[in-house]
Design a protein around this motif. Structure first.
Motif, PDB file in Angstrom:
ATOM      1  N   GLY A 231       0.824  -1.205   0.000  1.00  0.00           N
ATOM      2  CA  GLY A 231       0.000   0.000   0.000  1.00  0.00           C
ATOM      3  C   GLY A 231       0.857   1.253   0.000  1.00  0.00           C
ATOM      4  O   GLY A 231       2.082   1.189  -0.103  1.00  0.00           O
ATOM      5  N   ASP A 232       0.184   2.370   0.102  1.00  0.00           N
ATOM      6  CA  ASP A 232       0.894   3.650   0.120  1.00  0.00           C
ATOM      7  C   ASP A 232       0.829   4.262   1.515  1.00  0.00           C
ATOM      8  O   ASP A 232      -0.241   4.305   2.120  1.00  0.00           O
ATOM      9  CB  ASP A 232       0.240   4.636  -0.861  1.00  0.00           C
ATOM     10  N   VAL A 233       1.959   4.715   1.987  1.00  0.00           N
ATOM     11  CA  VAL A 233       1.999   5.413   3.277  1.00  0.00           C
ATOM     12  C   VAL A 233       2.567   6.810   3.024  1.00  0.00           C
ATOM     13  O   VAL A 233       3.583   6.953   2.340  1.00  0.00           O
ATOM     14  CB  VAL A 233       2.884   4.660   4.300  1.00  0.00           C
ATOM     15  N   LEU A 283       6.990  24.206   1.903  1.00  0.00           N
ATOM     16  CA  LEU A 283       6.278  22.924   1.821  1.00  0.00           C
ATOM     17  C   LEU A 283       6.965  22.031   0.787  1.00  0.00           C
ATOM     18  O   LEU A 283       7.011  22.357  -0.392  1.00  0.00           O
ATOM     19  CB  LEU A 283       4.831  23.221   1.407  1.00  0.00           C
ATOM     20  N   ARG A 284       7.524  20.911   1.226  1.00  0.00           N
ATOM     21  CA  ARG A 284       8.173  20.020   0.266  1.00  0.00           C
ATOM     22  C   ARG A 284       7.441  18.695   0.292  1.00  0.00           C
ATOM     23  O   ARG A 284       6.953  18.270   1.332  1.00  0.00           O
ATOM     24  CB  ARG A 284       9.626  19.717   0.633  1.00  0.00           C
ATOM     25  N   TRP A 285       7.402  18.055  -0.859  1.00  0.00           N
ATOM     26  CA  TRP A 285       6.800  16.724  -0.864  1.00  0.00           C
ATOM     27  C   TRP A 285       7.449  15.818  -1.875  1.00  0.00           C
ATOM     28  O   TRP A 285       8.050  16.268  -2.841  1.00  0.00           O
ATOM     29  CB  TRP A 285       5.290  16.803  -1.063  1.00  0.00           C
ATOM     30  N   LEU A 286       7.321  14.524  -1.589  1.00  0.00           N
ATOM     31  CA  LEU A 286       7.835  13.489  -2.493  1.00  0.00           C
ATOM     32  C   LEU A 286       6.685  12.531  -2.765  1.00  0.00           C
ATOM     33  O   LEU A 286       6.023  12.062  -1.834  1.00  0.00           O
ATOM     34  CB  LEU A 286       8.969  12.706  -1.833  1.00  0.00           C
ATOM     35  N   TYR A 287       6.440  12.249  -4.037  1.00  0.00           N
ATOM     36  CA  TYR A 287       5.359  11.346  -4.407  1.00  0.00           C
ATOM     37  C   TYR A 287       5.727   9.922  -3.966  1.00  0.00           C
ATOM     38  O   TYR A 287       6.897   9.553  -4.008  1.00  0.00           O
ATOM     39  CB  TYR A 287       5.138  11.421  -5.922  1.00  0.00           C
ATOM     40  N   PRO A 288       4.722   9.127  -3.542  1.00  0.00           N
ATOM     41  CA  PRO A 288       5.058   7.777  -3.059  1.00  0.00           C
ATOM     42  C   PRO A 288       5.805   6.940  -4.104  1.00  0.00           C
ATOM     43  O   PRO A 288       5.448   6.933  -5.269  1.00  0.00           O
ATOM     44  CB  PRO A 288       3.697   7.152  -2.756  1.00  0.00           C
ATOM     45  N   PHE A 323      -2.564  15.556  -5.536  1.00  0.00           N
ATOM     46  CA  PHE A 323      -1.383  14.869  -6.071  1.00  0.00           C
ATOM     47  C   PHE A 323      -1.153  13.458  -5.530  1.00  0.00           C
ATOM     48  O   PHE A 323      -0.489  12.665  -6.171  1.00  0.00           O
ATOM     49  CB  PHE A 323      -0.125  15.699  -5.780  1.00  0.00           C
ATOM     50  N   PHE A 324      -1.662  13.178  -4.368  1.00  0.00           N
ATOM     51  CA  PHE A 324      -1.342  11.882  -3.752  1.00  0.00           C
ATOM     52  C   PHE A 324      -2.462  10.863  -3.966  1.00  0.00           C
ATOM     53  O   PHE A 324      -3.627  11.245  -4.101  1.00  0.00           O
ATOM     54  CB  PHE A 324      -1.061  12.072  -2.253  1.00  0.00           C
ATOM     55  N   PRO A 325      -2.114   9.576  -4.026  1.00  0.00           N
ATOM     56  CA  PRO A 325      -3.147   8.565  -4.286  1.00  0.00           C
ATOM     57  C   PRO A 325      -4.169   8.478  -3.150  1.00  0.00           C
ATOM     58  O   PRO A 325      -3.836   8.696  -1.981  1.00  0.00           O
ATOM     59  CB  PRO A 325      -2.359   7.266  -4.402  1.00  0.00           C
ATOM     60  N   GLU A 351     -11.670  11.614   3.622  1.00  0.00           N
ATOM     61  CA  GLU A 351     -11.288  11.396   2.221  1.00  0.00           C
ATOM     62  C   GLU A 351     -10.682  10.011   2.023  1.00  0.00           C
ATOM     63  O   GLU A 351      -9.748   9.843   1.222  1.00  0.00           O
ATOM     64  CB  GLU A 351     -10.324  12.497   1.784  1.00  0.00           C
ATOM     65  N   GLU A 352     -11.162   9.040   2.757  1.00  0.00           N
ATOM     66  CA  GLU A 352     -10.794   7.637   2.633  1.00  0.00           C
ATOM     67  C   GLU A 352      -9.306   7.350   2.895  1.00  0.00           C
ATOM     68  O   GLU A 352      -8.708   6.507   2.241  1.00  0.00           O
ATOM     69  CB  GLU A 352     -11.175   7.119   1.246  1.00  0.00           C
ATOM     70  N   HIS A 353      -8.728   8.095   3.763  1.00  0.00           N
ATOM     71  CA  HIS A 353      -7.361   7.773   4.173  1.00  0.00           C
ATOM     72  C   HIS A 353      -7.452   7.212   5.587  1.00  0.00           C
ATOM     73  O   HIS A 353      -8.317   7.621   6.350  1.00  0.00           O
ATOM     74  CB  HIS A 353      -6.493   9.038   4.240  1.00  0.00           C
ATOM     75  N   ASN A 354      -6.579   6.250   5.905  1.00  0.00           N
ATOM     76  CA  ASN A 354      -6.540   5.886   7.318  1.00  0.00           C
ATOM     77  C   ASN A 354      -5.348   6.609   7.961  1.00  0.00           C
ATOM     78  O   ASN A 354      -4.285   6.759   7.353  1.00  0.00           O
ATOM     79  CB  ASN A 354      -6.528   4.373   7.554  1.00  0.00           C
TER      80      ASN A 354
END
Lengths: 421, 154
Positions: A231-233, A283-288, A323-325, A351-354
């Motif tokens: 999965g994605d974290v 704000l920095r981010w990295l895609y999974p 941007f994130f899944p 939004e369906e995230h745990n």
């Protein structure tokens, strides 16, 4: 180039000469003659031609973890006239300590001679540290001729946040995706755990045939397995300035970053994808993504967070949405000093995230730093914190982490409790 | 006396500037005290000896400070070999430099004594003497250093 000492001696010569004339004393005149003769004789210490030095710096690796040690090797080759008194100093940032050897040496280098100096450094703070430039100085023993020059041989070392090795606990997302991983999903697929039997299909591999069942049913039967997926974290690191407690040696930001690094390492090892959002100075981010290269990208991003910024958790909502899944696990690491966090986390859950919240206890850090603290103030702060944690427990998994203990201990306890209930 | 104490203090505190000032005080007070000493061969040797003694003392104290500075940074035994090499070579270099300086200044002093025996009677004679000695020194300096350097560069 003549040194300051040489100018002082010349001034003494002139003064002695003038004093000799004024006082009508031969003693001062002899003094003037003697110093002048020393200055003349010492001219042999001056460099005759341009210095040709080749300086190189090497190290065994360019990225290390906090509190690790590495050897730095400097090699100096003299391609010009012999240099008898070459002083070499490799500039180091304040965050680096020398454990063995030295960055300051005095060398004698003959023509085409090469010498190597080595020293071991200890890096106690994360971040990108620049070693260099190398300062070189030729100085004759009487200190009358000095030549200084700088070699801009720079080297960057990434000091990655210290990570803990989590072996007994795995943070696993609730929702799995289609690619193969280590999480047992609710679907049939590629895996190692037996699920059921079905009739043989022509495209089935021979090794999947269950020979005992085939003999019993008198027709070929194939094993089916529980699909192991990943999965994605998404790790959200709270680097908001308002939420930082402590001093430069020990603070909540350092604990937050170490926890993020530890989790990234553990989750990626479990073949999941990890994304990162840092609420820092910007704000920095990295895609999974997954893999070792991605782990180093995450660590480099984390090591760059040196001071907090103004970004709030609220600001990550549009990134997560755009941007994130979907259906990812969100791990929010924060000391939870802001009361508005609860509402934002609830929105994210919708939004369906745990969601999992890991909170390094700021009170413990503060207590370690401040010796005289008021018991009443401590009690009130603890009550405040308990209220926030209680509220968050309603829709997320909350880990109240004592930063002086390994993260694994607190996580294990919470995950065990969560699986039971 | 005060100058000597200041020098020792500089050595103790590892401050080159204090050491320099102390030595300068010591030397200037010493020479001021003996400024009226009669001009003869024996006194000339004594004065030359004292000048080079003070200079050597100063240089060795400065070297001690420099070695201490390098040693302070050395952790473990890496680099000790280079420092030992420096210590040995620099000591030889000092002695060589001082002997050469002593030889040149003794030559200049001798010329001065030969030009005029006894205390200098007037400023003008004294000036002529020094001018003569300086010219000899410059000649020596040119033959020993400027000319060889010119040929090396060519």
């Amino acid at each position: 180039m003549k040194s300051m000492t040489s100018f002082v001696l010349f001034a003494v010569t002139i003064t002695s000469f003038i004093l000799g004339i004024i006082l009508n004393s031969w003693v001062f005149l002899i003094l003037a003659i003697s110093i002048f003769s020393i200055l003349a004789v010492e001219n042999r210490g001056a460099l005759q031609e341009k210095v040709k030095l080749k300086v190189e710096r090497k190290s065994e690796k360019i990225s290390i973890y906090e509190n690790d040690e590495i050897w730095i090797e400097l090699s100096i080759k003299n391609e010009g006239e012999p240099l008898n008194y070459l002083e070499i100093f490799d500039s180091l940032p304040a965050e680096i300590d020398i454990v063995e050897g030295s960055n300051h040496h005095v060398l004698r280098l003959g023509e085409n001679e090469k010498k190597t100096i080595r020293y071991k450094i200890h890096c106690s703070r994360r971040g990108e540290l620049e070693i260099g430039p190398i300062k070189l100085r030729y100085r004759d023993p009487l200190d009358l001729h000095v030549e200084e020059w700088t070699s801009y041989e720079l080297m960057s070392i990434f000091v990655l946040p210290e990570i803990q090795n989590m072996r007994s606990v795995n943070v696993r997302p609730l929702y799995t995706k289609s690619w193969i991983g280590n999480i047992k999903s609710q679907r049939i697929g590629i895996g190692s755990e037996f699920f059921s039997l079905r009739e043989y299909m022509p495209e089935d591999a021979l090794k999947k045939i269950n020979w005992k069942a085939t003999a019993r049913f008198l027709e070929p039967m194939t094993n089916e397995f529980i699909g192991e997926k990943s999965g994605d974290v998404i790790l959200i690191v709270d680097g908001n300035r308002k939420n930082i407690v402590g001093n430069t040696e020990k603070n909540t930001l350092d604990s937050t970053i170490r926890a993020a690094g530890t989790l990234a390492s553990s989750i990626l090892r479990d073949r999941n994808r990890v994304g990162l959002i840092i609420l820092g100075d910007y704000l920095r981010w990295l895609y999974p993504a997954s893999g070792r290269e991605h782990f180093y990208k995450i660590m480099e991003e984390l090591s760059g967070v040196t001071e907090g910024g103004e970004w709030e958790l609220e600001d990550t909502k549009w990134i997560l949405r755009g941007f994130f899944p979907k259906r990812s696990m969100i791990v929010f690491i924060s000391p939870l000093l802001s009361k508005e966090i609860g509402k934002t986390l609830l929105d994210i859950c919708m939004e369906e995230h745990n969601v999992m919240v890991i909170s390094p206890d700021p009170l413990i850090i503060e207590k370690d730093i401040i010796e005289d603290h008021s018991a009443l103030a401590e009690k009130l702060s603890q009550l405040d914190r308990d209220v926030i944690l209680d509220k968050l427990t309603n829709y997320s998994l909350v880990v109240d982490w004592n930063p002086n203990e390994p993260l694994e201990v607190s996580l294990k306890e919470v995950i065990r409790y969560w699986r039971r209930h | 006396m005060t100058g000597g104490l200041v020098s020792i203090l500089g050595l103790y505190l590892e401050k080159t500037r204090i050491l320099d000032i102390g030595t300068l005080l010591l030397v200037s007070s010493f020479f001021f005290l003996i400024r009226d000493i009669p001009f003869n061969y024996l006194n000339l040797i004594f004065i030359l000896f004292m000048i080079f003694f003070f200079f050597e003392l100063w240089i060795f104290m400065k070297r001690e400070l420099f070695v201490k500075e390098i040693e302070k940074d050395l952790i473990g035994d890496e680099g000790i070999i280079y420092l030992e090499e420096y210590k040995n070579h620099s000591a030889r270099y000092y002695v060589k430099s001082l002997f050469m300086g002593l030889f040149v200044s003794a030559a200049g002093g001798m010329i001065a004594v030969h030009s005029f025996i006894g205390p200098f009677p007037s400023g003008f004679n004294l000036f002529l003497n020094v001018l003569f000695s300086s010219m000899v020194l410059f000649g020596l300096y040119s033959v020993m250093f400027l000319v060889p350097k010119y040929f090396i560069l060519k």
